[in-house]
Design a protein around this motif. Structure first.
Motif, short mmCIF file in Angstrom:
data_model
loop_
_atom_site.label_atom_id
_atom_site.label_comp_id
_atom_site.label_asym_id
_atom_site.label_seq_id
_atom_site.Cartn_x
_atom_site.Cartn_y
_atom_site.Cartn_z
N UNK A 193 42.00 36.47 -21.05
CA UNK A 193 42.73 35.83 -21.17
C UNK A 193 44.23 35.50 -21.69
N UNK A 194 43.83 35.18 -23.09
CA UNK A 194 44.64 34.05 -24.30
C UNK A 194 45.37 35.84 -24.40
N UNK A 195 44.78 36.53 -24.26
CA UNK A 195 46.29 37.87 -24.83
C UNK A 195 47.20 38.22 -23.95
N UNK A 196 46.63 37.96 -22.76
CA UNK A 196 47.41 38.71 -21.74
C UNK A 196 48.47 37.50 -21.16
N UNK A 197 47.71 36.06 -21.99
CA UNK A 197 49.27 35.01 -21.47
C UNK A 197 50.33 35.27 -22.44
N UNK A 198 50.45 36.06 -23.30
CA UNK A 198 51.69 36.00 -23.73
C UNK A 198 52.76 37.42 -23.92
N UNK A 199 53.86 37.98 -23.40
CA UNK A 199 53.76 38.94 -22.90
C UNK A 199 53.90 39.97 -24.23
N UNK A 200 53.62 41.41 -23.20
CA UNK A 200 53.41 41.67 -24.87
C UNK A 200 54.53 42.64 -25.76
N UNK A 201 55.36 42.66 -25.38
CA UNK A 201 56.49 42.81 -26.63
C UNK A 201 56.90 41.84 -27.34
N UNK A 202 56.63 40.49 -26.94
CA UNK A 202 56.67 39.13 -28.00
C UNK A 202 55.84 39.64 -28.70
#
Lengths: 354, 318
Positions: A193-202
Motif C-alpha cells: 500500500x505504501x509503495x503504491x501510494x507514491x507515484x512511480x516516477x517520483x
C-alpha cells in the motif's frame, strides 16, 4: 488534377463499389469512409495530404500482410496444441509477436547487425545520412543506426531484468501471503500500500537522488516500485486456489509450504500471471525510458533509446525526424507487447464482453 | 446520513495515515545515504572541518527523529528548509513553479475530462464495431508511447514544420491569459493525449460492464428507447465508476507532468525536481516528492470518497 489524384479517387471509389456489390459491409464502410475523409483532407491539404494517406494505408497493409504471414508461419512450425490457440489470434496480436521477435533478434545479434560499435566515433557531429551511415550521426559523431540496434540490447535487456526481479519478489511474496496468511500477509499488504501510494516516477527519482544512478540501483529501485502490483495479483489469484480441496488434501498428506506453492498453486495460476508479466514489462520499460530521457537512467556511452532522444533533441528544432526513431522504437515495442497481452487477457477471461 | 459521514471520515483518516507514512518514507530515505548529507554534498575531498561545519548548519548533530518532526512541522506551514546548492529558501523556489504546474495540469484536465468521457461512452455504445476497433488501437498506441515521444512529435509538426505554436513554453509575468493558453498549448495537448486514452478505455470498460447487468436488459426488453436506457438507467449508476476514472487519471497526470515539463522546458515543479535530483539537492527533492505524493494521495482519496457518495451499495457493506 494530377494523374495521381485521379487514380487515387478512382481506386477508392472502385474498391468501395466492389465491396458494396459483394455485400462486404465492413470493408465497404472502411473504404468509403476513407474516400470521404480523403475528399476533405484533399481539399485542405492538396495532393501531399493524399500522398500521406496513401503511404499510411500502404504501411498498414504491409503490417497486416506481415502479421498474417507470420501467424501462418507460427501455426505451421508449432506443435498441435499451440497452433490451435494461435489460429484464434487476431492480426494485432500476430503483429505484436512479429515485432517482439524482431526486437529479440536485433538485441541478441546486435554486434553482427550493427555496422559500427555503440561508442565508436566515426564522423563529425550530426553528420547527415550517407551510404555508410543509414541514419546519420548523433551529437558526438557516432552512427545512429548502430546505436539504435545496440539500444535494443541495452534498454530492453535492462527492462527485462528489472521486470523479472519485480516478478520474482512480488510473486514470491504474494504466494507466501496467500498460503501463510497471518502477520506476513498483513505486513506485505501494508508495505505494498505504501509503495503504491507514491507515484512511480517520483519514487524512482527520490531513490536515484539518494543512491546515485548506476545500473544495479536502477534495476532494484524499479523492481521494488512495481513488485506491489504483482504481489496483489498473485495474492488474489493464489487466494482463490488455496481454498480448493486438492490443496487441503496436499496439506493433509503433510506437504510443506514450498511444495504447495511450487506443485499445486503455481501451475494453477500461470495464465493471469503471464499476462501480468507483459503488462508489467510495459510499465517498467516506459519508466526506465523516462528516467533515461531525464538523464538519470542508463549512463553514456552505453546506447540507450531514452537518452538518445534527449541527446539529439536539438535536431528536432531543425525539422529532423531522426531523434524520434528511438522514441518510436520504445513506443512500437510497448504497443506490440500490449497487443499480445490484450489477446491473452481476452482468451483467459473467456470472452466476457457483451 | 450519519453512516456516510462516518465512512468518509474513516477514509479520510486512512488517507492522513498514508500521507504520514509516506512523509516518513521520504524523510528517512535520505538517511539511508552512506555517510550523511554533509558528506554526500561535499564529496570525498572535503576536510573534516568543512563537513563538521555543514553538519552543524544543517542541524545534523541532532537525532534523526527530532529532525523529522522539525521538518514535518515546517512542511505543514510551507517551510521546507534551505536549498543545499543555491542557499535559497526551498519554499520560494517552489511556490511560483507549483502554481505553473497546477495551471498546466488543470488546463489539460479541463480539455481531457469532457472529451474522454464523451468518447468513452460513444465507444462503449458502438462496441465491437470498426470504430471501436480503431479507437482501441489508437488509444493503446497513445498509452504505450512515452510522453516525450508524443511531445516531440507535436513539436515537430505543430511548432517546427508549421509554426502554429511555440516549441518552448516559456512564461513571463506580463502575458495575457490568451497568450498564456497559446504558449502552453503543446504541453497541455501532450498530457491530454496520454490521459484521454487512459480515461477513454476505463470509461468504456465501466459502461460496458454496466450495460451487461440484468436490469439494463430488463429495461430494453420492456421497450424503453435506447437513449432513455442510457440517460435514465445506466448513467446514474455510471457516475461512481466515471468519477473514479477521472480522479485516478488526474493522479496519473502527476507523473506525466514531470516528463512533459522537461520536454517543453516549462518552469514547473517537475523540472525543478529533475534538476534537484541531478544536483542531489535533497531538501528540494524531498519537498517536491512530498508535494507530488500528497497530491496523488489526495486525488485517490477523492476518488474513494466520490465512489462512496455516489454508490449507495458501498454505504452498506455486507
Amino acid at each position: 488534377m494530377s494523374t495521381f489524384v485521379i487514380g487515387y479517387y478512382a481506386l477508392l471509389i472502385g474498391a468501395s463499389c466492389l465491396a458494396a456489390y459483394f455485400n462486404k459491409r465492413n470493408i465497404f464502410i472502411l473504404v468509403f469512409s476513407l474516400t470521404m475523409i480523403s475528399f476533405i483532407t484533399g481539399i485542405i491539404g492538396g495532393a501531399p495530404a493524399l500522398r500521406f494517406i496513401t503511404t499510411a494505408a500502404g504501411m498498414l497493409a504491409l503490417a497486416a500482410g506481415t502479421s498474417y504471414a507470420f501467424r501462418e508461419f507460427l501455426i505451421i512450425i508449432t506443435p498441435e496444441g499451440v497452433s490451435k490457440e494461435l489460429r484464434t489470434a487476431p492480426l494485432t496480436a500476430a503483429f505484436g509477436m512479429f515485432v517482439i521477435f524482431t526486437y529479440a533478434l536485433a538485441g541478441v545479434f546486435a554486434p553482427v547487425i550493427a555496422p559500427f560499435g555503440e561508442a565508436e566515433v566515426i564522423s563529425s557531429a550530426f553528420a547527415p545520412p550517407d551510404e555508410t551511415m543509414l541514419l546519420g550521426a548523433d551529437q558526438l559523431g557516432r552512427d545512429m543506426f548502430s546505436r539504435i540496434i545496440y539500444g535494443a540490447r541495452n534498454s530492453v535487456g535492462l527492462a527485462l531484468l528489472a521486470t523479472m526481479l519485480a516478478f520474482i519478489m512480488g510473486a514470491l511474496a504474494g504466494l507466501l501471503a496467500a498460503t501463510k496468511g497471518g502477520w506476513f500477509d498483513q505486513f506485505a499488504g501494508r508495505l505494498a500500500d505504501v509503495i503504491m501510494s507514491v507515484p512511480s516516477l517520483i519514487f524512482a527519482l527520490l531513490m536515484l537522488s539518494i543512491f546515485g544512478t548506476n545500473l544495479a540501483v536502477i534495476v532494484i529501485v524499479v523492481a521494488v516500485i512495481y513488485s506491489p502490483r504483482v504481489f496483489r495479483l498473485t495474492r488474489a489469484v493464489a487466494g482463490n486456489v488455496v481454498v480448493m480441496d486438492y490443496i487441503e488434501a496436499a496439506k493433509l498428506r503433510g506437504e510443506g509450504t514450498w511444495y504447495l506453492i511450487r506443485r499445486e498453486i503455481l501451475p494453477n495460476s500461470t495464465a493471469p500471471l503471464i499476462a501480468e508479466f507483459g503488462l508489467e514489462f510495459c510499465f517498467v520499460f516506459l519508466l526506465i525510458a523516462g528516467l533515461s530521457f531525464l538523464g538519470l537512467g542508463i549512463q553514456p556511452p552505453t546506447a540507450d533509446w531514452g537518452s538518445m532522444v534527449r541527446e539529439n533533441a536539438t535536431l528536432i528544432s531543425f525539422g529532423e525526424m531522426t531523434p524520434l526513431i528511438p522514441a518510436a522504437a520504445i513506443a512500437l515495442l510497448t504497443v506490440a507487447v500490449n497487443f499480445v497481452v490484450d489477446w491473452m487477457l481476452f482468451r483467459s477471461s473467456g470472452l466476457k464482453e457483451v | 446520513m450519519g453512516d456516510i459521514l462516518q465512512l468518509v471520515l474513516k477514509r479520510l483518516g486512512l488517507g492522513a495515515i498514508t500521507l504520514l507514512v509516506v512523509s516518513i518514507l521520504i524523510f528517512f530515505a535520505v538517511e539511508l545515504l552512506p555517510g550523511d548529507i554533509a558528506q554526500a554534498v561535499l564529496g570525498q575531498g572535503a576536510t573534516p572541518e568543512t563537513v563538521a561545519a555543514l553538519r552543524e548548519k544543517l542541524g545534523l548533530d541532532q537525532p534523526a527523529v527530532i529532525r523529522y518532526f522539525h521538518w514535518l512541522a515546517g512542511a505543514l506551514t510551507g517551510d521546507f528548509g534551505v536549498s543545499l546548492v543555491s542557499g535559497e529558501r526551498v519554499s520560494a523556489a517552489i511556490s511560483d513553479r507549483f502554481v505553473n504546474t497546477l495551471f498546466l495540469a488543470t488546463y489539460a484536465a479541463v480539455i481531457a475530462v469532457p472529451v474522454s468521457i464523451v468518447l468513452g461512452v460513444i465507444v462503449a455504445l458502438l462496441r465491437n464495431t470498426l470504430f471501436d476497433r480503431v479507437a482501441n488501437v489508437l488509444t493503446l498506441t497513445s498509452i504505450s508511447s512515452p510522453e516525450f515521444f508524443l511531445g516531440y512529435i507535436l513539436i515537430l509538426y505543430l511548432a517546427v514544420k508549421s509554426n502554429y505554436f511555440p516549441a518552448i513554453a516559456s512564461l513571463s509575468a506580463d502575458m495575457s491569459f490568451g497568450d498564456l493558453l497559446h504558449r502552453t498549448f503543446l504541453p497541455a495537448l501532450t498530457l491530454v493525449l496520454v490521459v484521454t486514452a487512459h480515461m477513454m478505455r476505463m470509461t468504456r470498460a465501466a459502461i460496458i460492464n454496466l450495460l451487461a447487468s440484468p436490469y439494463i436488459e430488463m429495461a430494453r426488453l420492456k421497450g424503453v428507447p435506447p437513449w432513455k436506457v442510457i440517460v435514465k438507467h445506466a448513467l446514474p449508476n455510471a457516475w461512481a465508476p466515471i468519477i473514479n476514472v477521472v480522479a485516478l487519471n488526474l493522479a496519473y497526470l502527476i507523473t506525466g507532468v514531470v516528463l512533459v515539463e522537461v520536454v517543453f522546458v516549462y518552469p514547473g515543479v517537475g523540472q525543478l525536481l529533475v534538476d534537484a535530483v541531478a544536483k542531489r539537492d535533497f531538501p528540494i527533492v524531498q519537498a517536491c516528492c512530498l508535494i507530488f505524493a500528497a497530491t496523488f494521495i489526495l486525488l485517490n482519496l477523492a476518488a474513494d470518497v466520490g465512489a462512496i457518495l455516489t454508490n449507495p451499495r458501498l454505504r452498506h457493506p455486507k
